[in-house]
Write an enzyme that holds these catalytic residues in place. Structure first.
Site, short mmCIF file in Angstrom:
data_model
loop_
_atom_site.label_atom_id
_atom_site.label_comp_id
_atom_site.label_asym_id
_atom_site.label_seq_id
_atom_site.Cartn_x
_atom_site.Cartn_y
_atom_site.Cartn_z
N SER A 177 -6.65 12.58 5.90
CA SER A 177 -6.98 11.74 4.35
C SER A 177 -8.10 12.12 3.67
O SER A 177 -8.62 11.26 3.09
CB SER A 177 -6.56 10.18 5.53
OG SER A 177 -6.99 9.80 6.32
N ASN B 285 -9.22 10.02 14.76
CA ASN B 285 -9.71 10.08 13.22
C ASN B 285 -10.70 10.13 13.58
O ASN B 285 -11.85 11.00 12.36
CB ASN B 285 -9.48 8.68 12.60
CG ASN B 285 -7.72 8.54 12.36
OD1 ASN B 285 -7.32 7.69 13.36
ND2 ASN B 285 -7.63 9.65 12.11
N GLY C 263 0.87 -1.42 0.04
CA GLY C 263 -0.41 0.22 0.26
C GLY C 263 0.59 1.59 -0.17
O GLY C 263 0.80 1.78 0.90
N LYS D 91 -6.64 6.48 18.56
CA LYS D 91 -6.37 6.26 18.26
C LYS D 91 -7.80 7.35 17.10
O LYS D 91 -7.46 8.48 15.67
CB LYS D 91 -5.12 5.93 16.72
CG LYS D 91 -5.22 6.76 14.74
CD LYS D 91 -3.57 6.03 14.35
CE LYS D 91 -3.34 7.25 13.07
NZ LYS D 91 -4.08 6.10 12.01
N ASN E 222 -5.41 3.46 9.42
CA ASN E 222 -6.33 4.05 10.01
C ASN E 222 -7.41 3.09 10.42
O ASN E 222 -7.85 2.18 10.14
CB ASN E 222 -6.55 5.66 8.76
CG ASN E 222 -6.27 6.46 9.15
OD1 ASN E 222 -5.53 6.74 10.27
ND2 ASN E 222 -6.24 7.48 8.31
N ALA F 121 2.11 11.83 5.39
CA ALA F 121 2.93 12.48 4.46
C ALA F 121 1.93 12.71 3.33
O ALA F 121 0.84 12.94 3.44
CB ALA F 121 3.01 10.58 4.25
N ASN G 170 -2.58 20.91 7.58
CA ASN G 170 -2.43 19.38 6.54
C ASN G 170 -4.50 19.26 6.45
O ASN G 170 -4.92 19.72 6.59
CB ASN G 170 -1.85 18.10 7.25
CG ASN G 170 -0.49 18.35 7.59
OD1 ASN G 170 0.15 19.08 7.64
ND2 ASN G 170 -0.13 17.06 8.19
N GLU H 162 -12.46 6.18 4.24
CA GLU H 162 -12.43 5.65 5.62
C GLU H 162 -13.42 5.24 6.71
O GLU H 162 -13.94 4.73 7.62
CB GLU H 162 -11.12 5.58 5.85
CG GLU H 162 -10.56 4.91 5.06
CD GLU H 162 -8.75 5.38 5.83
OE1 GLU H 162 -7.89 4.17 5.61
OE2 GLU H 162 -8.00 6.11 6.11
O1 PAF Z 1 -6.22 10.69 8.64
C1 PAF Z 1 -5.78 10.77 8.63
O2 PAF Z 1 -5.17 12.23 7.91
C2 PAF Z 1 -5.25 11.63 10.26
O3 PAF Z 1 -4.72 10.50 10.79
C3 PAF Z 1 -4.60 12.62 11.08
C4 PAF Z 1 -3.99 12.27 12.43
C5 PAF Z 1 -6.07 13.22 11.23
C6 PAF Z 1 -3.99 13.86 10.48
O4 PAF Z 1 -4.82 14.73 9.24
#
Ligand code: PAF
Length: 292
Positions: free
Chosen positions: A244, A180, A7, A176, A96, A121, A241, A256
């Protein structure tokens, strides 16, 4: 050590790239990315500045010592089938959402470990991955406790990544999940960067979703009292950021949602209205795109 990253999108390529100087890394991903990596190597930018030369293909190599699974959670059944055919010595989910390890274990004879990864990333172009945040990897047995395979995988990962071998992976996975559940669907639906849930109109929705997740976790035996503060901290640390799920919605891809907010809804034994609403809205968007 032969390490297969199954992946190799953004996070998988970063993780594989950071291990490639110390291990024989093989990235398994999609074209054109893997073709560029094969021909020219992988460029790491952002927090790192490095060119590395892992093997790369669209199918996994035979008998890797270690498989790191970084596919989207809805692709886990397909990853389990593909890895089942090549018999890795050990597998680790760095994905995730919940339920990935159990799905992998249905097809693998090898130990399947749980992992979390907080590195950020972004695949800027085929062959180039930007590290948008240096984080940490935690790895350990999926039912908790310690094991020889977990210790050995910890040593492998520590060559290139900040790594913790953890005896409380089930609790960490719930922690986590709460982060999310708080950040991903909210920022995806509102089309805002992660920082927008630290304060302002979306912050209450995000912290309520995280708090509901913590209640469900407590009900199944895991105390993650810090979930709301942690959600705010992660959102602040990754303020610029694009989460995802937000990236997936922007690109018109499936999300997801089932393994994140949908999992909270399914596991809850009491109403979880915020997670139910977020799940319904994202699923409605997916249906509109023809994904379900
Ligand atoms: O899924 C994601 O993007 C990451 O797990 C998080 C922690 C929300 C940061 O962007």
């Amino acid at each position: 050590m032969d390490v297969c990253v199954f992946g190799a999108g953004s996070l998988g390529s970063l993780v594989g790239g950071l291990l490639a100087d110390d291990h024989d890394v093989h990235l398994v991903g999609r074209e054109p990315h893997v073709g560029v990596v094969r021909e020219e190597g992988l460029r790491l930018t952002g927090a790192f500045d490095r060119q590395v030369y892992p093997a790369a293909s669209t199918t996994p190599p035979a008998d890797p010592d270690l498989a790191l699974v970084t596919v989207k959670s809805f692709d886990t059944p397909q990853a389990a089938r593909a890895l089942g055919a090549v018999s890795p010595g050990t597998a680790v989910s760095l994905q995730n959402g919940m339920g990935n390890e159990a799905t992998l274990a249905t097809r693998l004879d090898a130990p399947v470990l749980a992992g979390t990864c907080t590195y950020g990333a972004r695949l800027s172009e085929p062959g180039v991955v930007e590290c948008t945040g240096v984080g940490e990897v935690a790895v350990g047995p999926r039912t908790g406790g310690h094991s020889g395979p977990a210790d050995r995988v910890g040593d492998v990962l520590a060559a290139g990544l900040a790594t913790t071998v953890a005896g409380d992976m089930p609790r960490r996975l719930w922690g986590k999940l709460a982060v999310n559940a708080g950040i991903n669907a909210v920022t995806a639906l509102a089309r805002v960067p992660n920082g927008a849930v630290v304060d302002g109109p979306a912050s209450g929705v995000a912290t309520d979703a995280a708090a509901e997740t913590a209640q469900v976790a407590a009900n199944v035996g895991f105390e993650i009292d810090e979930a709301v503060d942690r959600t705010r901290e992660v959102a602040a640390a990754t303020a610029e950021n694009t989460a995802s799920m937000h990236q997936d919605i922007r690109a018109g891809r499936p999300t997801e949602i089932d393994a994140i907010n949908g999992y909270v809804v399914e596991t809850a034994d009491r109403p979880v209205p915020v997670n139910t609403t977020l799940t319904g809205l994202v699923r409605a968007w997916e249906r509109g795109q023809g994904h379900r």
